[in-house]
Design a protein around this motif. Sequence first.
Motif, PDB file in Angstrom:
ATOM      1  N   SER A   1       0.661  -1.388   0.063  1.00 38.03           N
ATOM      2  CA  SER A   1      -0.034  -0.143  -0.149  1.00 38.03           C
ATOM      3  C   SER A   1       0.765   1.461   0.027  1.00 38.03           C
ATOM      4  CB  SER A   1      -0.865   0.007   1.229  1.00 38.03           C
ATOM      5  OG  SER A   1      -1.855  -1.160   1.296  1.00 38.03           O
ATOM      6  N   SER A   2       2.012   1.098   0.626  1.00 41.97           N
ATOM      7  CA  SER A   2       2.820   2.249   0.681  1.00 41.97           C
ATOM      8  C   SER A   2       3.568   2.573  -0.792  1.00 41.97           C
ATOM      9  CB  SER A   2       3.876   2.021   1.583  1.00 41.97           C
ATOM     10  OG  SER A   2       4.776   1.112   1.393  1.00 41.97           O
TER      11      SER A   2
ATOM     12  N   LEU B   1       2.940  -2.855 -14.879  1.00 42.69           N
ATOM     13  CA  LEU B   1       1.956  -1.914 -15.523  1.00 42.69           C
ATOM     14  C   LEU B   1       1.841  -0.609 -14.699  1.00 42.69           C
ATOM     15  CD1 LEU B   1      -1.248  -4.356 -16.277  1.00 42.69           C
ATOM     16  CD2 LEU B   1       0.420  -3.054 -17.904  1.00 42.69           C
ATOM     17  N   LEU B   2       2.046  -0.856 -13.472  1.00 43.21           N
ATOM     18  CA  LEU B   2       2.208   0.356 -12.460  1.00 43.21           C
ATOM     19  C   LEU B   2       3.339   1.300 -12.839  1.00 43.21           C
ATOM     20  CD1 LEU B   2       0.626  -1.016  -9.049  1.00 43.21           C
ATOM     21  CD2 LEU B   2      -0.172   0.598 -10.405  1.00 43.21           C
ATOM     22  N   TYR B   3       4.665   0.415 -13.162  1.00 43.09           N
ATOM     23  CA  TYR B   3       5.670   1.129 -13.405  1.00 43.09           C
ATOM     24  C   TYR B   3       5.673   2.074 -14.724  1.00 43.09           C
ATOM     25  CZ  TYR B   3      10.529   1.409 -15.298  1.00 43.09           C
ATOM     26  OH  TYR B   3      11.682   1.811 -15.903  1.00 43.09           O
ATOM     27  N   ARG B   4       5.239   1.304 -15.576  1.00 44.23           N
ATOM     28  CA  ARG B   4       4.745   1.943 -16.840  1.00 44.23           C
ATOM     29  C   ARG B   4       3.803   3.241 -16.918  1.00 44.23           C
ATOM     30  NH1 ARG B   4       5.871  -1.062 -22.041  1.00 44.23           N
ATOM     31  NH2 ARG B   4       5.971   0.813 -23.254  1.00 44.23           N
ATOM     32  N   TYR B   5       2.747   2.913 -16.265  1.00 43.96           N
ATOM     33  CA  TYR B   5       1.443   3.840 -16.301  1.00 43.96           C
ATOM     34  C   TYR B   5       1.265   4.803 -15.249  1.00 43.96           C
ATOM     35  CZ  TYR B   5       0.719   0.871 -20.551  1.00 43.96           C
ATOM     36  OH  TYR B   5       1.030   0.311 -21.760  1.00 43.96           O
TER      37      TYR B   5
ATOM     38  N   ILE C   1       5.509   4.404 -10.972  1.00 37.46           N
ATOM     39  CA  ILE C   1       6.006   4.056  -9.625  1.00 37.46           C
ATOM     40  C   ILE C   1       7.601   3.991  -9.938  1.00 37.46           C
ATOM     41  CG2 ILE C   1       3.995   3.192  -8.363  1.00 37.46           C
ATOM     42  CD1 ILE C   1       5.244   0.358  -8.749  1.00 37.46           C
ATOM     43  N   SER C   2       8.444   3.972  -8.951  1.00 35.39           N
ATOM     44  CA  SER C   2       9.770   3.689  -9.415  1.00 35.39           C
ATOM     45  C   SER C   2      10.087   2.121  -9.464  1.00 35.39           C
ATOM     46  CB  SER C   2      10.932   4.438  -8.253  1.00 35.39           C
ATOM     47  OG  SER C   2      10.989   3.356  -7.313  1.00 35.39           O
ATOM     48  N   LEU C   3      11.126   1.895 -10.447  1.00 35.89           N
ATOM     49  CA  LEU C   3      11.411   0.431 -10.520  1.00 35.89           C
ATOM     50  C   LEU C   3      11.884  -0.221  -9.364  1.00 35.89           C
ATOM     51  CD1 LEU C   3      11.324  -1.660 -12.726  1.00 35.89           C
ATOM     52  CD2 LEU C   3      13.673  -1.097 -13.451  1.00 35.89           C
ATOM     53  N   PRO C   4      12.938   0.196  -8.539  1.00 36.04           N
ATOM     54  CA  PRO C   4      13.053  -0.417  -7.290  1.00 36.04           C
ATOM     55  C   PRO C   4      11.889  -0.646  -6.364  1.00 36.04           C
ATOM     56  CG  PRO C   4      14.790   1.323  -7.719  1.00 36.04           C
ATOM     57  CD  PRO C   4      13.539   1.354  -8.785  1.00 36.04           C
ATOM     58  N   LEU C   5      11.342   0.330  -6.504  1.00 31.26           N
ATOM     59  CA  LEU C   5       9.916   0.166  -5.499  1.00 31.26           C
ATOM     60  C   LEU C   5       9.058  -1.139  -6.025  1.00 31.26           C
ATOM     61  CD1 LEU C   5       8.829   3.890  -4.215  1.00 31.26           C
ATOM     62  CD2 LEU C   5       9.919   1.622  -3.117  1.00 31.26           C
ATOM     63  N   ALA C   6       8.925  -1.139  -7.406  1.00 32.64           N
ATOM     64  CA  ALA C   6       8.011  -2.192  -7.971  1.00 32.64           C
ATOM     65  C   ALA C   6       8.624  -3.469  -7.808  1.00 32.64           C
ATOM     66  CB  ALA C   6       7.999  -2.003  -9.630  1.00 32.64           C
ATOM     67  N   VAL C   7       9.979  -3.678  -7.657  1.00 32.32           N
ATOM     68  CA  VAL C   7      10.743  -4.689  -7.294  1.00 32.32           C
ATOM     69  C   VAL C   7      10.403  -5.219  -5.743  1.00 32.32           C
ATOM     70  CG1 VAL C   7      13.016  -6.275  -7.379  1.00 32.32           C
ATOM     71  CG2 VAL C   7      12.329  -4.690  -9.354  1.00 32.32           C
ATOM     72  N   LEU C   8      10.595  -4.204  -5.018  1.00 36.74           N
ATOM     73  CA  LEU C   8      10.352  -4.375  -3.732  1.00 36.74           C
ATOM     74  C   LEU C   8       9.114  -4.951  -3.263  1.00 36.74           C
ATOM     75  CD1 LEU C   8      11.261  -1.887  -0.879  1.00 36.74           C
ATOM     76  CD2 LEU C   8       9.004  -2.484  -1.055  1.00 36.74           C
TER      77      LEU C   8
END
Length: 569
Positions: free
Chosen positions: A159-160, A271-275, A278-285
């Motif tokens: 959520s964060s 999708l969130l990263y793309r559209y 959100i940052s890529l490191p946070l997406a991987v996190l």
Amino acid sequence: MKTILALIAPRDKIIRKKMLWGLLFAILTALSTIGLLCLSGWFITATGIAGLTIAATRVFDVFMPSAAIRFFALLRTGARYAERLVNHDATFMQSRGLRLQLFKTIAQRKSLRDLAMRPARLLHRLTGDIDSYELIYLKLIVPSIVALVAIFTIIAVLSSVHLGLGLGFGLVIFAIVIVFSCLSIKLDEKRSASLAIRRESLRTRVIALLSGQTDLVMNGCQQSFTNHVMNTEDSLATSDVSLKRRQLAIEAISAFVDKLIFVGLIITSVLLYRYVSISLPLAVLSILAALTLYDLVKPLYQGCSEIGRYILALRRLSPFVESGNTNPAKPREELPPCSYVAVANIKRASYEPQLPAVLNDIHFTVSAGEKIAFVGPNGAGKSSLISLFMTKDMIVEGKIAAIKAALLEQNTYIFRDTLHENLKLANVTASDEDMVEAMERAGLHDYLDNLKDGLYSSVGENQTGLSTGQARRFALARLFLQKRDLWLLDEPTENIDGGTARDILERMKHYGREKSWLLVTHLKREATCCDRIITLDHTRITGDYERSNENYQRVLESLREDNYDKHSM
Ligand SMILES: Nc1ncnc2c1ncn2[C@@H]1O[C@H](COP(=O)(O)OP(=O)(O)OP(=O)(O)O)[C@@H](O)[C@H]1O
């Protein structure tokens, strides 16, 4: 239900504290696992991105994140170690308390009687059921709480990163965990309970097979009974395999579903990263945070599949806890100083309030050194009467009092231990010399001389390694060691050959000449050692004769002869 809850919730403050600490360490282990993976995922990705430009490489701080990763790794190891230590200690303490409670309950008259009829049941309560009980906290309660905390933490992390991602993931995960937990309970509850029942029945049959060998061989049914045990074993193994298969199937399906969610999460994060940028490191996190979840939830499914066994154990243990407040049999109160060594003024005595009386209107006194034989048909109440001078184990209307007495029963239990320990039961303060003397007085000097380790030689359980005659003499040695002035003798030479029996009686007469005897008997050779005979029939005294009375001889003649002597003469 109240008792079951009382069984689970520890009453002892120290155990409660330990369990709480154990739970906190378990949660800390889960949180540090999540932290470790999240941070590693973020760090690897962020380092990769920073490595793309020289300027970013210069400003990117690799030390703090790597130190934090090391910190989480150490924290996880430490917390896991502490959790095992504290939780296992707490459960051992709790089950030790329960075992004590069980022993206290078992030591009561009613339970003893029930359990004497079903010793295998007692064995199972003390082993199988307690083992299951120990696992309730470790395998069900702790994993449930840890799984809940882990789910909420991962929802919070996601959520964060993105509120919708966190909430959506939360909804899906809750639904899946509820479905798989319920599925594990529903499919395996009955099966795991029935497995526990079959295990108990296998133990019972194996004990019966071993202890009843002679009768089975004599009646030619050893093979069929063995087959019966083998069949029980086979059916137990089949149920066990099928339970394990089911557990594996649920595990495999839940792992598959977890991987689907994982794939879904990767796609959503991309999708969130793309559209939504959100940052890529946070997406991987977020992806790696979700990756930890399956290992943290899996123990919960395993615990749920064993729930039937746990409930059964709680149900079977709770009656012992409920009845644990009554007192075990107490010794009979001592007679105040007077000219008698025992006094009986009993109006009525019974084993339980609802049971019929086993003794009615019994009145007599015993002077110092007097020897009384109690004779009468089976079930007249003779053994019950003399046992009353030993314990308060019955409900008595009237008065019964005696000086401290020593009891010699027809069956003496010899424990699997050294002779020394077995003799110590009779008198804890007895020295080795006292014990050797008592053995010699009982006619066991030859037996003792032939033992390499003397008093410290081991005997088997329930007199294995001693003949019937030697076991009787051993019981006599225990009687001598007690140094009591009142002897309660319950058929002391029953089922013993004439020669040994006469020798035992001679020794009793010699070393017990100044003692008072209350002797229950059906045998002439025993009754003739007494100066007085009291006859009992159907719970009542029907005659009381001194040796000088002509009825004394009449009663004596009505008793059983020493058959062995007749045959051997
Ligand atoms: N622990 C017990 N609980 C309940 N009833 C018992 C118990 N022990 C004995 N009884 C009952 O008390 C009655 C008297 O038994 P007791 O053993 O005193 O008789 P007895 O005269 O010694 O018999 P025997 O000569 O066969 O040994 C019997 O009806 C028996 O069933």
